[in-house]
Design a protein around this motif. Structure first.
Motif, PDB file in Angstrom:
ATOM      1  N   LEU A   1       0.829  -1.206   0.000  1.00  0.00           N
ATOM      2  CA  LEU A   1       0.000   0.000   0.000  1.00  0.00           C
ATOM      3  C   LEU A   1       0.864   1.256   0.000  1.00  0.00           C
ATOM      4  CD1 LEU A   1      -2.546   1.748   0.474  1.00  0.00           C
ATOM      5  CD2 LEU A   1      -2.431   1.099   2.892  1.00  0.00           C
ATOM      6  N   ILE A   2       1.861   1.298   0.862  1.00  0.00           N
ATOM      7  CA  ILE A   2       2.728   2.480   0.966  1.00  0.00           C
ATOM      8  C   ILE A   2       3.470   2.717  -0.346  1.00  0.00           C
ATOM      9  CG2 ILE A   2       4.780   3.421   2.116  1.00  0.00           C
ATOM     10  CD1 ILE A   2       3.803   1.974   4.668  1.00  0.00           C
ATOM     11  N   THR A   3       3.975   1.645  -0.954  1.00  0.00           N
ATOM     12  CA  THR A   3       4.736   1.819  -2.197  1.00  0.00           C
ATOM     13  C   THR A   3       3.841   2.305  -3.338  1.00  0.00           C
ATOM     14  OG1 THR A   3       4.458  -0.529  -2.786  1.00  0.00           O
ATOM     15  CG2 THR A   3       6.449   0.079  -1.551  1.00  0.00           C
ATOM     16  N   HIS A   4       2.582   1.891  -3.350  1.00  0.00           N
ATOM     17  CA  HIS A   4       1.665   2.398  -4.384  1.00  0.00           C
ATOM     18  C   HIS A   4       1.320   3.860  -4.147  1.00  0.00           C
ATOM     19  CE1 HIS A   4       0.962  -1.038  -6.939  1.00  0.00           C
ATOM     20  NE2 HIS A   4       0.804  -1.813  -5.879  1.00  0.00           N
ATOM     21  N   VAL A   5       1.247   4.273  -2.896  1.00  0.00           N
ATOM     22  CA  VAL A   5       1.037   5.693  -2.599  1.00  0.00           C
ATOM     23  C   VAL A   5       2.235   6.507  -3.080  1.00  0.00           C
ATOM     24  CG1 VAL A   5       0.796   7.391  -0.738  1.00  0.00           C
ATOM     25  CG2 VAL A   5      -0.532   5.271  -0.674  1.00  0.00           C
ATOM     26  N   ILE A   6       3.441   5.989  -2.866  1.00  0.00           N
ATOM     27  CA  ILE A   6       4.643   6.675  -3.357  1.00  0.00           C
ATOM     28  C   ILE A   6       4.610   6.773  -4.883  1.00  0.00           C
ATOM     29  CG2 ILE A   6       7.162   6.490  -3.587  1.00  0.00           C
ATOM     30  CD1 ILE A   6       7.167   5.147  -0.808  1.00  0.00           C
ATOM     31  N   ALA A   7       4.251   5.667  -5.551  1.00  0.00           N
ATOM     32  CA  ALA A   7       4.177   5.670  -7.012  1.00  0.00           C
ATOM     33  C   ALA A   7       3.119   6.657  -7.500  1.00  0.00           C
ATOM     34  CB  ALA A   7       3.879   4.262  -7.525  1.00  0.00           C
ATOM     35  N   PHE A   8       1.968   6.710  -6.818  1.00  0.00           N
ATOM     36  CA  PHE A   8       0.905   7.657  -7.171  1.00  0.00           C
ATOM     37  C   PHE A   8       1.410   9.098  -7.051  1.00  0.00           C
ATOM     38  CE2 PHE A   8      -2.652  10.415  -6.122  1.00  0.00           C
ATOM     39  CZ  PHE A   8      -3.626  10.046  -7.042  1.00  0.00           C
ATOM     40  N   THR A   9       2.125   9.390  -5.967  1.00  0.00           N
ATOM     41  CA  THR A   9       2.656  10.743  -5.751  1.00  0.00           C
ATOM     42  C   THR A   9       3.649  11.120  -6.840  1.00  0.00           C
ATOM     43  OG1 THR A   9       2.390  10.430  -3.360  1.00  0.00           O
ATOM     44  CG2 THR A   9       3.811  12.242  -4.091  1.00  0.00           C
ATOM     45  N   ALA A  10       4.524  10.176  -7.225  1.00  0.00           N
ATOM     46  CA  ALA A  10       5.485  10.456  -8.289  1.00  0.00           C
ATOM     47  C   ALA A  10       4.770  10.768  -9.605  1.00  0.00           C
ATOM     48  CB  ALA A  10       6.434   9.267  -8.462  1.00  0.00           C
ATOM     49  N   LEU A  11       3.695  10.027  -9.891  1.00  0.00           N
ATOM     50  CA  LEU A  11       2.959  10.245 -11.137  1.00  0.00           C
ATOM     51  C   LEU A  11       2.263  11.608 -11.156  1.00  0.00           C
ATOM     52  CD1 LEU A  11       1.401   6.705 -11.639  1.00  0.00           C
ATOM     53  CD2 LEU A  11       3.042   7.822 -13.159  1.00  0.00           C
ATOM     54  N   LEU A  12       1.933  12.155  -9.992  1.00  0.00           N
ATOM     55  CA  LEU A  12       1.308  13.481  -9.939  1.00  0.00           C
ATOM     56  C   LEU A  12       2.209  14.544 -10.557  1.00  0.00           C
ATOM     57  CD1 LEU A  12      -0.288  13.534  -6.351  1.00  0.00           C
ATOM     58  CD2 LEU A  12      -1.502  13.461  -8.542  1.00  0.00           C
ATOM     59  N   PHE A  13       3.514  14.335 -10.491  1.00  0.00           N
ATOM     60  CA  PHE A  13       4.471  15.319 -10.997  1.00  0.00           C
ATOM     61  C   PHE A  13       4.993  14.958 -12.390  1.00  0.00           C
ATOM     62  CE2 PHE A  13       4.585  15.562  -6.381  1.00  0.00           C
ATOM     63  CZ  PHE A  13       4.459  16.925  -6.170  1.00  0.00           C
ATOM     64  N   LEU A  14       4.532  13.849 -12.935  1.00  0.00           N
ATOM     65  CA  LEU A  14       4.973  13.410 -14.260  1.00  0.00           C
ATOM     66  C   LEU A  14       4.355  14.293 -15.341  1.00  0.00           C
ATOM     67  CD1 LEU A  14       6.452  11.166 -15.939  1.00  0.00           C
ATOM     68  CD2 LEU A  14       4.242   9.993 -16.009  1.00  0.00           C
ATOM     69  N   ARG A  15       5.163  14.675 -16.335  1.00  0.00           N
ATOM     70  CA  ARG A  15       4.674  15.455 -17.468  1.00  0.00           C
ATOM     71  C   ARG A  15       4.870  14.642 -18.742  1.00  0.00           C
ATOM     72  NH1 ARG A  15       8.244  20.670 -15.912  1.00  0.00           N
ATOM     73  NH2 ARG A  15       9.762  19.079 -16.507  1.00  0.00           N
ATOM     74  N   LEU A  16       3.776  14.388 -19.443  1.00  0.00           N
ATOM     75  CA  LEU A  16       3.838  13.694 -20.724  1.00  0.00           C
ATOM     76  C   LEU A  16       3.530  14.676 -21.837  1.00  0.00           C
ATOM     77  CD1 LEU A  16       1.976  10.326 -19.986  1.00  0.00           C
ATOM     78  CD2 LEU A  16       4.438  10.739 -20.090  1.00  0.00           C
ATOM     79  N   PRO A  17       4.156  14.513 -23.013  1.00  0.00           N
ATOM     80  CA  PRO A  17       3.836  15.386 -24.147  1.00  0.00           C
ATOM     81  C   PRO A  17       2.349  15.311 -24.478  1.00  0.00           C
ATOM     82  CG  PRO A  17       5.792  14.065 -24.622  1.00  0.00           C
ATOM     83  CD  PRO A  17       5.199  13.532 -23.356  1.00  0.00           C
ATOM     84  N   PRO A  18       1.743  16.424 -24.858  1.00  0.00           N
ATOM     85  CA  PRO A  18       0.307  16.402 -25.179  1.00  0.00           C
ATOM     86  C   PRO A  18       0.030  15.524 -26.394  1.00  0.00           C
ATOM     87  CG  PRO A  18       1.299  18.498 -25.820  1.00  0.00           C
ATOM     88  CD  PRO A  18       2.326  17.763 -25.029  1.00  0.00           C
ATOM     89  N   ARG A  19      -1.070  14.826 -26.364  1.00  0.00           N
ATOM     90  CA  ARG A  19      -1.499  13.991 -27.478  1.00  0.00           C
ATOM     91  C   ARG A  19      -3.012  14.036 -27.577  1.00  0.00           C
ATOM     92  NH1 ARG A  19      -3.027   8.863 -25.416  1.00  0.00           N
ATOM     93  NH2 ARG A  19      -2.701   7.892 -27.447  1.00  0.00           N
ATOM     94  N   ARG A  20      -3.507  13.767 -28.772  1.00  0.00           N
ATOM     95  CA  ARG A  20      -4.949  13.786 -28.989  1.00  0.00           C
ATOM     96  C   ARG A  20      -5.580  12.582 -28.286  1.00  0.00           C
ATOM     97  NH1 ARG A  20      -8.596  11.871 -32.815  1.00  0.00           N
ATOM     98  NH2 ARG A  20      -6.933  10.769 -33.913  1.00  0.00           N
ATOM     99  N   VAL A  21      -6.597  12.822 -27.489  1.00  0.00           N
ATOM    100  CA  VAL A  21      -7.275  11.771 -26.743  1.00  0.00           C
ATOM    101  C   VAL A  21      -8.629  11.495 -27.390  1.00  0.00           C
ATOM    102  CG1 VAL A  21      -8.217  11.081 -24.511  1.00  0.00           C
ATOM    103  CG2 VAL A  21      -6.121  12.427 -24.611  1.00  0.00           C
ATOM    104  N   GLU A  22      -8.902  10.213 -27.658  1.00  0.00           N
ATOM    105  CA  GLU A  22     -10.151   9.823 -28.319  1.00  0.00           C
ATOM    106  C   GLU A  22     -11.346   9.946 -27.359  1.00  0.00           C
ATOM    107  OE1 GLU A  22     -10.892   8.999 -31.340  1.00  0.00           O
ATOM    108  OE2 GLU A  22      -8.894   8.967 -32.227  1.00  0.00           O
ATOM    109  N   ARG A  23     -12.454  10.373 -27.902  1.00  0.00           N
ATOM    110  CA  ARG A  23     -13.714  10.419 -27.138  1.00  0.00           C
ATOM    111  C   ARG A  23     -14.728   9.419 -27.707  1.00  0.00           C
ATOM    112  NH1 ARG A  23     -12.102  12.896 -22.616  1.00  0.00           N
ATOM    113  NH2 ARG A  23     -11.056  14.889 -23.053  1.00  0.00           N
TER     114      ARG A  23
END
Length: 409
Positions: A174-196
């Motif tokens: 549980l703790i390690t997934h919380v750490i991974a979630f927190t790291a992903l909050l600061f992740l920046r991915l290049p913008p891409r078109r998202v399908e609807r």
């Protein structure tokens, strides 16, 4: 000027977060069957829980790849980490309250398996977006090292923490997934078109991914060969453990023997970037097949778990180089809008072989002597090794220069 990979902020965030999650996952993976046995006293129930995880991964694998191409990949990864943390929190809570029941364990296993099947294609597709093409092979090799580190550390911790209290390894996860979630909050991915597009079109998108794999000979052939090799190696792995037990090897020594497979994979991941640059693609791929075929018979000859573990370590040494060569080429060949589906197809194909392999090993160990069962697996690996060696598609496997040309087109 290209920034060194160690200074790539987004890759580092993703790597560190998932390295933590790998440790927690490996700890709970070894603790889960122990927990089911402790709660129910039934080996069958333990098998049902593990099967639920595997079935969930298999069922979600192909649509998960399509969804990774359709949806915002960072949000997919965040959602998966958050849902896994919630599922683990519920498990820790019922363990602390001494209110755990089998249906809840099955549900947690299904949730965890489904989330991994969704997360992996989103992560695989994201790596090519945050890492330059000339650093992609190194990034893939470092991800292999990350998995090996997580397996070694998590497996060792899981048993120790479970001995302290049943809920402790799951709290770690549980703790390690919380750490991974927190790291992903600061992740920046290049913008891409998202399908609807509506979900009813998902089946067509899955079929498009399968057709993409089938249309490219080098992807199709390497997938087929990897599936066959994984099938026989997974069976072989179980049979060797049975063989060691029959020889009277202590359980602790068998555990170390199994861990040395991960140690060999870790060392192989560290040298994979250099070998990837030095070896022709066909040689880099064929090396792992020849290593497994040549070394597997030694398990019949060497005494003791430690020497058998050394054979395991040597067998794992070249696998990260082959994986780096194959995955780098596939990601560079595949357009961004198809990369999630590529990963989904690969994960389902190879994962199915890894799941069926132990069942095959169990059948062989029951119907034959362990030594004869090893021989059957060696023959299976030898046949696919000869195919890899002479196959014209693999002998012409594109090198790095050809990959750069394909990307520019």
């Amino acid at each position: 000027m290209t920034v060194p990979l160690r200074r790539n902020r987004d890759y580092t965030l993703l790597w560190v977060g998932q390295a933590c999650a790998e440790v927690g996952f490996s700890a709970s993976l070894i603790a889960f069957p122990l927990l089911v046995l402790a709660v129910t006293g039934s080996a069958v129930a333990s098998g049902v829980v593990l099967a639920a995880d595997a079935v969930a991964q298999f069922v979600v694998g192909l649509p998960g790849g399509a969804l990774a191409d359709r949806w915002d990949r960072r949000r997919v990864m965040l959602a998966c980490e958050g849902v896994q943390a919630a599922a683990l929190a519920s498990l820790v809570a019922v363990l602390l309250l001494d209110a755990v029941v089998l249906p809840h364990l099955v549900l947690v296993a299904v949730v965890l398996g489904a989330c991994r099947a969704l997360f992996e294609p989103a992560e695989d597709a994201s790596i090519a977006a945050i890492v330059p093409d000339d650093q992609l092979a190194t990034a893939i090799a470092l991800n292999s090292a990350r998995s090996s580190i997580g397996q070694l550390a998590g497996t060792a911790l899981g048993g120790v923490l479970f001995a302290i209290a049943r809920w402790v390894p799951f709290l770690l996860d549980l703790i390690t997934h919380v750490i991974a979630f927190t790291a992903l909050l600061f992740l920046r991915l290049p913008p891409r078109r998202v399908e609807r597009a509506p979900l009813r079109g998902l089946g067509r998108e899955v079929r498009d991914g399968i057709r993409w794999v089938a249309r490219h000979p080098e992807i199709r052939v390497t997938t087929l060969c990897a599936v066959v090799l994984n099938l026989f190696f997974s069976a072989f792995y179980l049979i060797v453990i049975v063989l060691a037990d029959q020889r009277g090897v202590p359980a602790g020594e068998i555990g170390i023997m199994a861990a040395m497979l991960g140690a060999g994979g870790l060392l192989g991941a560290l040298i994979a970037p250099a070998l990837h640059r030095a070896l022709r693609p066909h040689i880099a791929i064929a090396a792992v097949f020849w290593a497994l075929t040549a070394l597997a018979p030694l398990t019949l000859l060497v005494p003791g778990g430690y020497l058998m573990g050394a054979v395991f370590a040597a067998m794992a040494l070249f696998a990260p180089t082959a994986n780096t060569t194959i995955t780098t080429h596939q990601l560079l060949l595949t357009p961004d809008e198809m990369r999630g589906r590529l990963s989904g197809v690969m994960n389902v194909a190879v994962g199915a072989a890894a799941a069926i392999g132990p069942a095959l090993g169990g059948v062989l160990a029951e119907t034959l002597t362990a030594r004869h069962a090893v021989v059957v697996c060696v023959i299976g690996m030898a046949v696919v090794t000869l195919f890899v060696t002479v196959n014209p598609t693999l002998r012409r496997y594109p090198g790095r220069a050809h990959q750069r040309e394909e990307v520019q087109l």
